[in-house]
Every structure is written in C-alpha cells, then in structure tokens.
Design a protein around this motif. Structure first.
Motif, PDB file in Angstrom:
ATOM      1  N   LYS A   1      52.432   1.682 -30.137  1.00 31.27           N
ATOM      2  CA  LYS A   1      51.096   1.441 -29.615  1.00 31.27           C
ATOM      3  C   LYS A   1      50.352   2.760 -29.597  1.00 31.27           C
ATOM      4  N   VAL A   2      49.015   2.695 -29.605  1.00 28.87           N
ATOM      5  CA  VAL A   2      48.188   3.896 -29.508  1.00 28.87           C
ATOM      6  C   VAL A   2      47.162   3.698 -28.409  1.00 28.87           C
ATOM      7  N   PHE A   3      46.647   4.816 -27.917  1.00 28.20           N
ATOM      8  CA  PHE A   3      45.653   4.788 -26.845  1.00 28.20           C
ATOM      9  C   PHE A   3      44.299   5.171 -27.419  1.00 28.20           C
ATOM     10  N   SER A   4      43.295   4.358 -27.133  1.00 27.71           N
ATOM     11  CA  SER A   4      41.969   4.565 -27.722  1.00 27.71           C
ATOM     12  C   SER A   4      41.173   5.686 -27.064  1.00 27.71           C
ATOM     13  N   GLY A   5      41.713   6.281 -26.010  1.00 26.81           N
ATOM     14  CA  GLY A   5      41.003   7.374 -25.345  1.00 26.81           C
ATOM     15  C   GLY A   5      40.050   6.864 -24.271  1.00 26.81           C
ATOM     16  N   VAL A   6      39.316   7.799 -23.674  1.00 34.18           N
ATOM     17  CA  VAL A   6      38.406   7.439 -22.585  1.00 34.18           C
ATOM     18  C   VAL A   6      36.965   7.753 -22.964  1.00 34.18           C
TER      19      VAL A   6
END
Length: 284
Positions: free
Chosen positions: A125-130
């Motif tokens: 999985k990856v995190f799209s950031g804030v």
C-alpha cells in the motif's frame, strides 16, 4: 446471595417465605400456594423483603444488574448504529460502482524514496500524503480519480541521476473494493492478486519517461513537486504489456499476462489497438 426462608410481602398475595431461587427466578410459599416470579425484577414495586440488611444487599445487586442491562442496551444501540452506517456506506459504494464513468487518466504514479520502496512492497500500500494548505490542511489527500479500474505505479530515481533515468519498480491494481472518493486515511491498498514487483535488472529496462509525457512540454522530463501524479490509462496498459514481454520465467510471465488482461478489461482497452509507447524519452 442466599434468600432461602427470608420473609417477604407481595402487594397481591400477602406475606410469604422464599423457598427457592436462582439467577433468573424465585419461588415463594404464600398461605394459599407457591408462586414463581422473575428474579430480581419482582423486587421493588411488587415484593418487599422484611430483613432490611438483606434488602439493602439485594438492592445493590439489582442496581448492578440494571447497569449491566443498560450497558448491554447501549452496546446493542451502538452496534445498530454501526450496522446502519455500514449499510449507508455499502449503498453509497454500490451507487458509485454502478455510476462510475471511466476517466482517461485514472492511473497513479508515485515517487518513492528508499523507505517508501521497502514499505510499499512489504505492506502493498502507499500513502497519498497530506494536504499542504487551506481549510483541510494536514488531512490526508483523497485520491479521487482512483477506482476499481485504477493501478498504482511505483517509481524511483537513484541519487545524483537525472530525472530521465527514473525507473519503474513495480505496479499493482487497487483493492477491488477501493473507491478514492471514500478514502479517508490516504492509504491506497493493493489488490490481493494483481501486483508485480520488478527485479533490479528488470527495473533498469523499464524507464518511466519512455511512457509518460507532458503534452504541453513534450521534450521536458521534470517532476517538480508532489509525491504522485495521475496519468493515462493507455500508458499504464503499455507498461504492463512491456512487463509481460520482459518476464522470462513462465510463472511470472503468466501472472503478468493475467494482470495485463484484467487491466485492459477494466479500462476497456483492446490489446490489438494499443499504440506503441511514445513518452518524452523517446522523443529526444
């Protein structure tokens, strides 16, 4: 608590003596006959104990049971509300699935640093950031274009190398139930089956800029800001097609072929009509 032989008075049957009781029922001998009641519910309004010390102890037990009953009731209500929310989300999910229209640029490419590379392939999985500014500053980005037809491309560039040398590390379809509009935590999970990680040798042969181009600046290869960007469905199909050709081990090639066919089906792409790659690196 032992209540056997304790004297009581019932509002209707008069005085009596307790002869039996357990956690749910109590039997009392009155002058006319024996009667069974629900325990401890009968005490309070209908039945009084003569012994005040025992009555006080029983009152504490009744209060504890009442608290337990209320807690169970609260739990049931909370569970009911939770199930209702889940049902609302399911209905919204089904509606979005049913009404979804393919966006021509509903694929996502990520710029991964070393830590993200390791985490992406271990957790898939990856995190799209804030969000950096505005009213929603600090909240996770919602990858709103991503849907069940979307794939996530993982890329990296070695330190001190030019942007044109950006390599493709791997790719995965998003989880089959994932809808970007409903993503609250910013994490984009992988499909359980359609996921590929390239070896270092394979990655060296899969340069991102062979496929990607900014049509406004077709000869420029720059990635100025941001961890990700959207790109065309056709480009992702080209990448998957070339990964199939790259694989030499039969099982891995079969897996890549299935991935490619699934992606084309989800994005209404015909392999025979798929154009050759024409990214910025090929236009130099």
């Amino acid at each position: 608590m032992n209540l056997i032989n304790e004297k009581v008075t019932h509002e209707r049957f008069g005085m009596g003596s307790i002869v039996k009781h357990n956690d749910s029922s109590i039997e009392i001998n009155f002058a006319s006959e024996n009667k069974k009641f629900v325990f401890p519910d009968v005490f309070g309004k209908h039945l009084k104990l003569h012994n005040k010390i025992v009555a006080n102890s029983l009152e504490k037990i009744i209060q504890e049971k009442e608290m337990e009953r209320k807690e169970e009731e609260w739990k049931r209500e909370a569970e009911k509300e939770l199930q209702q929310k889940k049902q609302e989300l399911r209905l919204e999910h089904e509606k979005l699935m049913k009404n979804h229209k393919l966006h021509p640029e509903s694929q996502m490419v990520f710029w991964c640093d070393t830590e993200e590379q390791n985490r992406s392939f271990s957790e898939w999985k990856v995190f799209s950031g804030v969000i950096k500014s505005g009213n929603n500053q600090g909240k996770p980005n919602k990858p709103i274009r991503l849907h069940q037809n979307s794939a996530v491309l993982l890329t990296a560039i070695d330190s001190e190398k030019p942007e044109k040398d950006r390599r493709i590390l791997g790719v995965y379809m998003v989880n089959k139930d994932f809808i970007g509009k409903l993503c609250e935590d910013g994490f984009i999970p992988a499909h359980s089956e359609y996921r590929l990680q390239l070896t270092e040798q394979e990655s060296d042969q899969m340069l991102f800029w062979n496929y990607y181009v900014n049509e406004k600046f077709p000869h420029k290869m720059t990635w100025n800001t941001g961890k990700y960007r959207y790109f065309e469905n056709l480009w992702m199909a080209q990448i998957l097609h070339d990964i199939v050709s790259l694989k030499s081990e039969p099982k891995e090639q079969e897996q890549a072929q299935k991935f490619f066919e699934h992606f084309c089906k989800m994005n209404q792409i015909t392999e025979q009509e798929l154009p050759k790659p024409n990214g910025a690196l090929l236009r130099i």
